[in-house]
Write an enzyme that holds these catalytic residues in place. Sequence first.
Site, mmCIF file in Angstrom:
data_model
loop_
_atom_site.group_PDB
_atom_site.id
_atom_site.type_symbol
_atom_site.label_atom_id
_atom_site.label_comp_id
_atom_site.label_asym_id
_atom_site.label_seq_id
_atom_site.Cartn_x
_atom_site.Cartn_y
_atom_site.Cartn_z
ATOM 1 N N LYS A 158 4.734 -17.153 28.523
ATOM 2 C CA LYS A 158 3.664 -15.747 28.630
ATOM 3 C C LYS A 158 3.669 -15.461 30.216
ATOM 4 C CE LYS A 158 -0.818 -18.033 27.133
ATOM 5 N NZ LYS A 158 -1.913 -18.565 27.213
ATOM 6 N N LYS A 201 -7.607 -15.410 19.769
ATOM 7 C CA LYS A 201 -8.486 -14.587 19.845
ATOM 8 C C LYS A 201 -7.889 -12.904 20.819
ATOM 9 C CE LYS A 201 -10.575 -18.808 21.193
ATOM 10 N NZ LYS A 201 -9.354 -18.555 22.817
ATOM 11 N N LYS A 246 1.059 -16.450 14.438
ATOM 12 C CA LYS A 246 -1.128 -16.910 14.324
ATOM 13 C C LYS A 246 -2.123 -15.966 14.829
ATOM 14 C CE LYS A 246 -2.538 -19.378 18.089
ATOM 15 N NZ LYS A 246 -3.599 -19.115 18.526
HETATM 16 P P1 ATP Z 1 -5.982 -17.239 23.157
HETATM 17 O O1 ATP Z 1 -5.389 -16.348 22.164
HETATM 18 O O2 ATP Z 1 -7.041 -17.201 23.913
HETATM 19 O O3 ATP Z 1 -5.148 -18.585 23.327
HETATM 20 P P2 ATP Z 1 -6.010 -18.837 20.676
HETATM 21 O O4 ATP Z 1 -6.977 -18.383 19.072
HETATM 22 O O5 ATP Z 1 -4.996 -19.716 20.726
HETATM 23 O O6 ATP Z 1 -6.976 -17.875 22.186
HETATM 24 P P3 ATP Z 1 -6.883 -21.736 21.793
HETATM 25 O O7 ATP Z 1 -8.789 -21.118 22.139
HETATM 26 O O8 ATP Z 1 -6.179 -21.307 22.621
HETATM 27 O O9 ATP Z 1 -7.335 -20.265 20.918
HETATM 28 O O10 ATP Z 1 -7.008 -22.773 20.985
HETATM 29 C C1 ATP Z 1 -8.910 -23.352 19.937
HETATM 30 C C2 ATP Z 1 -7.726 -23.985 19.230
HETATM 31 O O11 ATP Z 1 -7.539 -22.984 18.140
HETATM 32 C C3 ATP Z 1 -6.645 -25.465 19.260
HETATM 33 O O12 ATP Z 1 -7.280 -26.533 18.324
HETATM 34 C C4 ATP Z 1 -5.825 -23.933 18.889
HETATM 35 O O13 ATP Z 1 -5.094 -25.072 18.245
HETATM 36 C C5 ATP Z 1 -6.706 -23.810 17.496
HETATM 37 N N1 ATP Z 1 -5.941 -22.816 16.463
HETATM 38 C C6 ATP Z 1 -5.998 -21.741 17.378
HETATM 39 N N2 ATP Z 1 -5.220 -20.674 16.424
HETATM 40 C C7 ATP Z 1 -5.519 -20.957 15.310
HETATM 41 C C8 ATP Z 1 -4.657 -20.301 14.198
HETATM 42 N N3 ATP Z 1 -4.431 -19.047 13.940
HETATM 43 N N4 ATP Z 1 -5.299 -20.943 13.001
HETATM 44 C C9 ATP Z 1 -5.421 -22.774 13.863
HETATM 45 N N5 ATP Z 1 -5.526 -22.954 14.741
HETATM 46 C C10 ATP Z 1 -5.579 -22.025 15.799
HETATM 47 MG MG MG Z 2 -4.592 -20.819 22.251
#
Ligand code: ATP
Ligand code: MG
Length: 328
Positions: A112, A196, A193
Amino acid sequence: MKARVLSGIQPTGSPHIGNYLGALKNWAKIQYDYDSIYCIVDLHAITLYQDPAGLRAKIEELAGMLLAVGIDPAHSSLIVQSSIPAHAELAWMLTCVTPVGWLERMTQYKMKAQAQETIGDGLLQYPVLMAADILLYQAAIVPVGDDQSQHLELARDIAQRFNSLYGDTFVMPATHLPTVGARVMGLDDPEKKMSKSATGSGHAISLLDPPNEIRKKIMRATTDSNPAVDFSTMGPGVRNLLAIFQAFTEWSDDRVRDHFTGMRYGDLKKQVADAVVAALEPIQKRYRDIMDETGYVARVLEEGAERVSPVANDTVRKVKRAMGLYTP
Ligand code: ATP
Ligand code: MG
């Protein structure tokens, strides 16, 4: 007494089917077996700049979504991190026992930080705050994705260092649950992956996308040069679509294989889209009902904070006493 579980999600972007299949669906399932605390980690979100009005709105929307996917406030405590001052308070005390070198070694920090022109100190300290989230509630089980396992390891190291400097204070967070959820990949790029914070309109299916949007995104998803499903040669895009279908329908491996072998990609995509639309429809309806009930989400969050605050404050008091800080 039930073991305590703690997990968190950042109020950044819109929650997507990866969050649901990899985390939230499982949170709802395990909440009856544990003393569960689910935390909207807004203090983590601000390690990167967030538009204030957007962030404020997203916190309640995310809380509404957690309720819509089945987090039951009678069984789980749903909390917003910044509404419980003990998170930030404990984080400072833990910062003071954490060597900078430990933090500089974190993979997520390195990744990051690379993308930033100036690096906020919060980005470096983030894993200490996460350690505080966990240790504050003496959580024994922390279900996290692989992306967080290095931070969980660090939380254990910080707890251990504190205990050796100031005497036994923290319960060691044991392990995370075996990953039961799917790891969902981006529809536009199945090597990455689903996230968000990723950009691109075809990347993620938001839990609130209307049916026509969901269909459009799935029909456009990246596949490979084969014409039809072949389990021995399929690429990551097709594998991802099948994984999404299976996670939503909970069909067995054999059933999925029998059903989809030889199916043309156009038909595969239609069936995946149908499964996703059908699964999200009741969630979206519940979400609308929840958000229509004025004051409901705020009440749930307030009750959650009231329920967990005594535990959090107790830990902070214990830590202060151990360190010789002033506790009147
Ligand atoms: P950001 O991009 O803001 O980090 P994110 O999609 O990675 O968003 P987080 O809030 O960091 O979401 O993670 C919330 C939960 O969702 C965590 O337990 C993470 O392991 C899970 N998670 C995030 N992305 C995935 C994915 N693509 N597949 C499965 N689990 C996921
Ligand atoms: Mg994340």
